[in-house]
Design an enzyme around this catalytic site. Structure first.
Site, PDB file in Angstrom:
ATOM      1  N   THR A 191       8.727   7.426   3.112  1.00  0.00           N
ATOM      2  CA  THR A 191       7.616   7.268   2.169  1.00  0.00           C
ATOM      3  C   THR A 191       8.098   7.392   0.720  1.00  0.00           C
ATOM      4  O   THR A 191       9.097   8.075   0.448  1.00  0.00           O
ATOM      5  CB  THR A 191       6.562   8.358   2.457  1.00  0.00           C
ATOM      6  OG1 THR A 191       5.628   8.409   1.386  1.00  0.00           O
ATOM      7  CG2 THR A 191       7.192   9.744   2.573  1.00  0.00           C
ATOM      8  N   ASP A 192       7.330   6.811  -0.202  1.00  0.00           N
ATOM      9  CA  ASP A 192       7.649   6.971  -1.633  1.00  0.00           C
ATOM     10  C   ASP A 192       7.374   8.394  -2.118  1.00  0.00           C
ATOM     11  O   ASP A 192       7.806   8.780  -3.201  1.00  0.00           O
ATOM     12  CB  ASP A 192       6.880   5.953  -2.487  1.00  0.00           C
ATOM     13  CG  ASP A 192       5.368   6.021  -2.332  1.00  0.00           C
ATOM     14  OD1 ASP A 192       4.867   6.871  -1.566  1.00  0.00           O
ATOM     15  OD2 ASP A 192       4.674   5.207  -2.990  1.00  0.00           O
ATOM     16  N   GLU A 193       6.644   9.187  -1.296  1.00  0.00           N
ATOM     17  CA  GLU A 193       6.303  10.546  -1.736  1.00  0.00           C
ATOM     18  C   GLU A 193       7.524  11.451  -1.873  1.00  0.00           C
ATOM     19  O   GLU A 193       7.437  12.517  -2.478  1.00  0.00           O
ATOM     20  CB  GLU A 193       5.310  11.194  -0.771  1.00  0.00           C
ATOM     21  CG  GLU A 193       3.985  10.491  -0.773  1.00  0.00           C
ATOM     22  CD  GLU A 193       2.913  11.278  -0.033  1.00  0.00           C
ATOM     23  OE1 GLU A 193       3.034  12.502   0.090  1.00  0.00           O
ATOM     24  OE2 GLU A 193       1.951  10.641   0.415  1.00  0.00           O
TER      25      GLU A 193
ATOM     26  N   LYS B 131       9.613  14.950   4.993  1.00  0.00           N
ATOM     27  CA  LYS B 131      10.079  13.558   5.032  1.00  0.00           C
ATOM     28  C   LYS B 131      11.374  13.430   4.223  1.00  0.00           C
ATOM     29  O   LYS B 131      12.305  12.739   4.638  1.00  0.00           O
ATOM     30  CB  LYS B 131       9.016  12.599   4.475  1.00  0.00           C
ATOM     31  CG  LYS B 131       7.792  12.417   5.341  1.00  0.00           C
ATOM     32  CD  LYS B 131       8.089  11.845   6.714  1.00  0.00           C
ATOM     33  CE  LYS B 131       8.564  10.401   6.684  1.00  0.00           C
ATOM     34  NZ  LYS B 131       8.705   9.847   8.083  1.00  0.00           N
TER      35      LYS B 131
HETATM   36  P1  NAD Z   1       0.136   8.398  11.967  1.00  0.00           P
HETATM   37  O1  NAD Z   1      -0.143   9.840  11.790  1.00  0.00           O
HETATM   38  O2  NAD Z   1      -0.989   7.415  12.011  1.00  0.00           O
HETATM   39  O3  NAD Z   1       0.953   8.182  13.335  1.00  0.00           O
HETATM   40  C1  NAD Z   1       1.989   9.036  13.741  1.00  0.00           C
HETATM   41  C2  NAD Z   1       2.270   8.775  15.225  1.00  0.00           C
HETATM   42  O4  NAD Z   1       3.389   9.606  15.604  1.00  0.00           O
HETATM   43  C3  NAD Z   1       1.102   9.137  16.155  1.00  0.00           C
HETATM   44  O5  NAD Z   1       0.912   8.123  17.120  1.00  0.00           O
HETATM   45  C4  NAD Z   1       1.548  10.445  16.805  1.00  0.00           C
HETATM   46  O6  NAD Z   1       1.021  10.623  18.102  1.00  0.00           O
HETATM   47  C5  NAD Z   1       3.060  10.256  16.831  1.00  0.00           C
HETATM   48  N1  NAD Z   1       3.792  11.533  16.866  1.00  0.00           N
HETATM   49  C6  NAD Z   1       3.605  12.615  16.073  1.00  0.00           C
HETATM   50  N2  NAD Z   1       4.449  13.606  16.431  1.00  0.00           N
HETATM   51  C7  NAD Z   1       5.209  13.120  17.451  1.00  0.00           C
HETATM   52  C8  NAD Z   1       6.275  13.646  18.220  1.00  0.00           C
HETATM   53  N3  NAD Z   1       6.723  14.898  18.009  1.00  0.00           N
HETATM   54  N4  NAD Z   1       6.837  12.884  19.170  1.00  0.00           N
HETATM   55  C9  NAD Z   1       6.379  11.612  19.395  1.00  0.00           C
HETATM   56  N5  NAD Z   1       5.369  11.061  18.715  1.00  0.00           N
HETATM   57  C10 NAD Z   1       4.795  11.799  17.735  1.00  0.00           C
HETATM   58  O7  NAD Z   1       1.183   8.018  10.846  1.00  0.00           O
HETATM   59  P2  NAD Z   1       1.372   6.665  10.009  1.00  0.00           P
HETATM   60  O8  NAD Z   1       0.508   6.699   8.832  1.00  0.00           O
HETATM   61  O9  NAD Z   1       1.324   5.514  10.947  1.00  0.00           O
HETATM   62  O10 NAD Z   1       2.872   6.863   9.500  1.00  0.00           O
HETATM   63  C11 NAD Z   1       3.974   6.399  10.271  1.00  0.00           C
HETATM   64  C12 NAD Z   1       5.261   6.627   9.505  1.00  0.00           C
HETATM   65  O11 NAD Z   1       5.224   5.925   8.272  1.00  0.00           O
HETATM   66  C13 NAD Z   1       5.517   8.095   9.148  1.00  0.00           C
HETATM   67  O12 NAD Z   1       6.899   8.343   9.295  1.00  0.00           O
HETATM   68  C14 NAD Z   1       5.098   8.190   7.692  1.00  0.00           C
HETATM   69  O13 NAD Z   1       5.796   9.213   7.029  1.00  0.00           O
HETATM   70  C15 NAD Z   1       5.486   6.820   7.201  1.00  0.00           C
HETATM   71  N6  NAD Z   1       4.726   6.327   6.035  1.00  0.00           N
HETATM   72  C16 NAD Z   1       3.361   6.283   6.066  1.00  0.00           C
HETATM   73  C17 NAD Z   1       2.674   5.732   4.993  1.00  0.00           C
HETATM   74  C18 NAD Z   1       1.161   5.630   4.992  1.00  0.00           C
HETATM   75  O14 NAD Z   1       0.578   5.176   4.019  1.00  0.00           O
HETATM   76  N7  NAD Z   1       0.457   6.000   6.073  1.00  0.00           N
HETATM   77  C19 NAD Z   1       3.372   5.267   3.886  1.00  0.00           C
HETATM   78  C20 NAD Z   1       4.768   5.330   3.878  1.00  0.00           C
HETATM   79  C21 NAD Z   1       5.433   5.840   4.976  1.00  0.00           C
HETATM   80  O1  TDX Z   2     -11.245  12.098   1.109  1.00  0.00           O
HETATM   81  C1  TDX Z   2     -10.299  11.873   0.363  1.00  0.00           C
HETATM   82  N1  TDX Z   2     -10.514  11.753  -0.981  1.00  0.00           N
HETATM   83  C2  TDX Z   2      -9.519  11.486  -1.867  1.00  0.00           C
HETATM   84  O2  TDX Z   2      -9.776  11.382  -3.067  1.00  0.00           O
HETATM   85  C3  TDX Z   2      -8.938  11.732   0.857  1.00  0.00           C
HETATM   86  C4  TDX Z   2      -8.646  11.868   2.333  1.00  0.00           C
HETATM   87  C5  TDX Z   2      -7.944  11.451  -0.052  1.00  0.00           C
HETATM   88  N2  TDX Z   2      -8.207  11.346  -1.384  1.00  0.00           N
HETATM   89  C6  TDX Z   2      -7.124  10.977  -2.324  1.00  0.00           C
HETATM   90  C7  TDX Z   2      -5.835  11.751  -2.185  1.00  0.00           C
HETATM   91  C8  TDX Z   2      -4.803  10.715  -2.624  1.00  0.00           C
HETATM   92  O3  TDX Z   2      -4.721  10.677  -4.029  1.00  0.00           O
HETATM   93  O4  TDX Z   2      -6.783   9.625  -2.005  1.00  0.00           O
HETATM   94  C9  TDX Z   2      -5.370   9.395  -2.128  1.00  0.00           C
HETATM   95  C10 TDX Z   2      -4.812   8.936  -0.805  1.00  0.00           C
HETATM   96  O5  TDX Z   2      -4.892  10.027   0.107  1.00  0.00           O
HETATM   97  P1  TDX Z   2      -4.279   9.954   1.586  1.00  0.00           P
HETATM   98  O6  TDX Z   2      -4.895   8.820   2.332  1.00  0.00           O
HETATM   99  O7  TDX Z   2      -4.366  11.312   2.181  1.00  0.00           O
HETATM  100  O8  TDX Z   2      -2.780   9.496   1.301  1.00  0.00           O
HETATM  101  P2  TDX Z   2      -1.569  10.164   0.470  1.00  0.00           P
HETATM  102  O9  TDX Z   2      -1.715  11.633   0.335  1.00  0.00           O
HETATM  103  O10 TDX Z   2      -1.393   9.343  -0.774  1.00  0.00           O
HETATM  104  O11 TDX Z   2      -0.365   9.869   1.508  1.00  0.00           O
HETATM  105  C11 TDX Z   2      -0.301   8.602   2.212  1.00  0.00           C
HETATM  106  O12 TDX Z   2       0.640   7.750   1.627  1.00  0.00           O
HETATM  107  C12 TDX Z   2       1.987   8.100   1.749  1.00  0.00           C
HETATM  108  C13 TDX Z   2       0.024   8.818   3.681  1.00  0.00           C
HETATM  109  O13 TDX Z   2      -0.938   9.682   4.269  1.00  0.00           O
HETATM  110  C14 TDX Z   2       1.417   9.355   3.843  1.00  0.00           C
HETATM  111  O14 TDX Z   2       1.737   9.467   5.232  1.00  0.00           O
HETATM  112  C15 TDX Z   2       2.379   8.425   3.168  1.00  0.00           C
HETATM  113  O15 TDX Z   2       3.653   8.978   3.187  1.00  0.00           O
END
Ligand code: NAD
Ligand code: TDX
Length: 331
Positions: free
Chosen positions: A120-122, A151
């Site tokens: 992630t960019d975080e 991460k």
């Molecule tokens: P998510 O929480 O929707 O899904 C995570 C999945 O991993 C789930 O299906 C869960 O059951 C599985 N999991 C968790 N712990 C596990 C374990 N110990 N063994 C096997 N499976 C396990 O997450 P997401 O949003 O789809 O994110 C996926 C990846 O992308 C992560 O590595 C996250 O850091 C990265 N990422 C997410 C975002 C975003 O915006 N959501 C952005 C950048 C990177």
């Molecule tokens: O109810 C809400 N109200 C609100 O203002 C929630 C759930 C979030 N927020 C804000 C927090 C953040 O500024 O919205 C923004 C996005 O929040 P999230 O969806 O929780 O995402 P963020 O914390 O930015 O992280 C996401 O992007 C990077 C993913 O969850 C991570 O897994 C990924 O690494």
């Protein structure tokens, strides 16, 4: 290739599996623990000839070793992924994101498996709202939350395994994803499903915080490109120039659903809330010729809203529990 996809029952992992089946000849095995964040409902309709599901933990070394022996490459999505949960209870983030990734890396080392790590960019921390800068592959790591620090730790482990053990690995760090199959705890699905249920969207703090949005299908295409053409040992940033303030996103959701644009509530802010993320994806675009298909965030968001409207059966089971947890935290 026979691909092992960890976390393939989660949001981005399931989008990636659908993408692989539709856009390549690879076969896929998903390894997923099915935590609260994963569901088999996101993997329905895939052809049995090219898709298999294994329920298990990425920290289960014997299981992981057995699966690595049967696959040519691993794409590692599995993680605890929600910042708010990491502030409440960090432990599972260390277990999965650090120990789980370590377990996979050791298996990859034993089998010489091609490994792609999803991050992630975080990991780069945040930018000021008025700073013209964006993150690049050389921005120093500076994570803020328990989630982003685990991460960052997992990224550093992958880099060390490349350098010390010649692991054939690549890494990618992507910005905020949106699209179908995203859990209702996350910002965009939470607000869409609130409005669909007659509840008001909830903005943390001022709502001025900025996220850089990319459609999950564009993320999938970028990962497939890196897996097939990326240079071993390299990190690629993935982003689609989609910066939006949280307030602007909520206003778009309300308008698309026929509500007044100001029909939202401000709630208590997230502790340590990162201000702004922004990705410069020049390296990926110039080196590997990738570009996003979803240029228009508003159109991609409207498509996502339509998906949630049509798939209440997919999201409703998690909605009540998610909202009662948020209510307990004043959010
Ligand atoms: P998510 O929480 O929707 O899904 C995570 C999945 O991993 C789930 O299906 C869960 O059951 C599985 N999991 C968790 N712990 C596990 C374990 N110990 N063994 C096997 N499976 C396990 O997450 P997401 O949003 O789809 O994110 C996926 C990846 O992308 C992560 O590595 C996250 O850091 C990265 N990422 C997410 C975002 C975003 O915006 N959501 C952005 C950048 C990177
Ligand atoms: O109810 C809400 N109200 C609100 O203002 C929630 C759930 C979030 N927020 C804000 C927090 C953040 O500024 O919205 C923004 C996005 O929040 P999230 O969806 O929780 O995402 P963020 O914390 O930015 O992280 C996401 O992007 C990077 C993913 O969850 C991570 O897994 C990924 O690494």
């Amino acid at each position: 290739m026979r691909l092992l996809v960890t976390g393939g029952a989660g949001f981005i992992g399931s989008n990636f599996v659908h993408h692989i089946i539709a856009r390549s000849d690879h076969s896929v095995t998903v390894l997923d623990k099915l935590t609260y964040a994963g569901t088999l409902a996101s993997l329905e309709g895939l052809p049995e000839s090219r898709f298999r599901f294994v329920r298990g933990d990425i920290a289960d070394a014997p299981l992981v070793d057995e699966l690595f022996a049967e696959h040519d490459a691993v794409v590692h999505f599995a993680a605890e992924s929600h910042n708010d949960n990491s502030l409440d209870d960090p432990r599972p983030f260390l277990d999965t994101n650090i120990i789980g990734t370590f377990t996979l890396l050791e298996a990859a080392r034993r089998h010489g498996t091609r490994f792609h790590h999803i991050s992630t960019d975080e990991v780069y921390g945040d930018l000021e709202l008025d700073d013209p800068a964006r993150f690049t592959e050389t921005t120093p790591y500076n994570p803020s939350s328990p989630y982003s620090s685990t991460k960052a730790g997992s990224d550093l482990l992958v880099r060390a395994w490349v350098r010390s053990f010649d692991l054939p690995a690549t890494l990618s760090n992507c910005s905020n994803n949106y699209g179908p199959y995203q859990h209702v705890e996350k910002f965009i699905p939470r607000q869409i499903t609130n409005v669909l249920r007659g509840e008001r969207p909830k903005l943390y703090g001022s709502g001025e915080n900025v996220r850089d949005w990319i459609h999950a299908d564009d993320h999938s295409a970028a990962v497939l490109t890196i897996l097939e053409q990326g240079r071993i040992g390299e990190t690629y940033l993935i982003g689609a120039d989609g910066e939006q303030s949280n307030k602007a996103v909520v206003e778009l959701i309300l308008t698309e659903l026929g509500q007044p644009a100001d029909a939202y509530d401000h709630v208590v802010d997230r502790p340590g809330h990162d201000l702004r993320y922004a990705i410069d994806s020049t390296k990926l675009r110039t080196e590997l010729d990738w570009s996003p298909r979803f240029h228009d965030f508003e159109a991609g968001l409207a498509q996502t809203i339509a998906w949630y409207r049509e798939h209440e059966g997919w999201w409703a089971p998690a909605k009540d529990a998610t909202e009662s947890r948020y209510r307990a935290q004043g959010q």
